[in-house]
Motif scaffolding. Structure first.
Motif, PDB file in Angstrom:
ATOM      1  N   THR A  36       0.832  -1.203   0.000  1.00  0.00           N
ATOM      2  CA  THR A  36       0.000   0.000   0.000  1.00  0.00           C
ATOM      3  C   THR A  36       0.866   1.253   0.000  1.00  0.00           C
ATOM      4  N   LEU A  40       1.022   4.037  -3.037  1.00  0.00           N
ATOM      5  CA  LEU A  40       0.749   5.459  -2.831  1.00  0.00           C
ATOM      6  C   LEU A  40       1.916   6.324  -3.285  1.00  0.00           C
ATOM      7  N   ARG A  44       1.835   9.034  -6.430  1.00  0.00           N
ATOM      8  CA  ARG A  44       2.208  10.436  -6.234  1.00  0.00           C
ATOM      9  C   ARG A  44       3.295  10.847  -7.218  1.00  0.00           C
TER      10      ARG A  44
END
Length: 82
Positions: A36, A40, A44
């Motif tokens: 996870t 992320l 980004r």
């Protein structure tokens, strides 16, 4: 009269299958957390790469098209940029 040593009274001891299940559960939780966080961070990073950098002249043109500056201001600033 007290039975046993007083620790975990009334709870059966976890067998080998219970310990294996517990280790697998924690392993999946840790691996899931790591994936996870990586997802992320990569999301980004890709969002930053998607935005193309605009040149000052492109920004000037878009401001003129939107009506933020007049034609005289556009020509004066364009002359300064070139």
């Amino acid at each position: 009269m007290m039975h046993g040593n007083g620790m975990m009274e009334g709870m059966p001891m976890m067998g080998a299958a219970g310990w294996i299940f517990m280790i697998l559960l924690w392993g999946f939780a840790i691996v899931g957390f790591i994936f996870t966080v990586q997802w992320l961070l990569s999301k980004r990073k890709s969002e930053k790469e998607e935005r193309p950098l605009q040149s000052p002249l492109d920004i000037l043109k878009s401001r003129y098209v939107r009506g933020e500056i007049t034609e005289e201001e556009y020509n004066r600033i364009k002359k300064d940029l070139e």
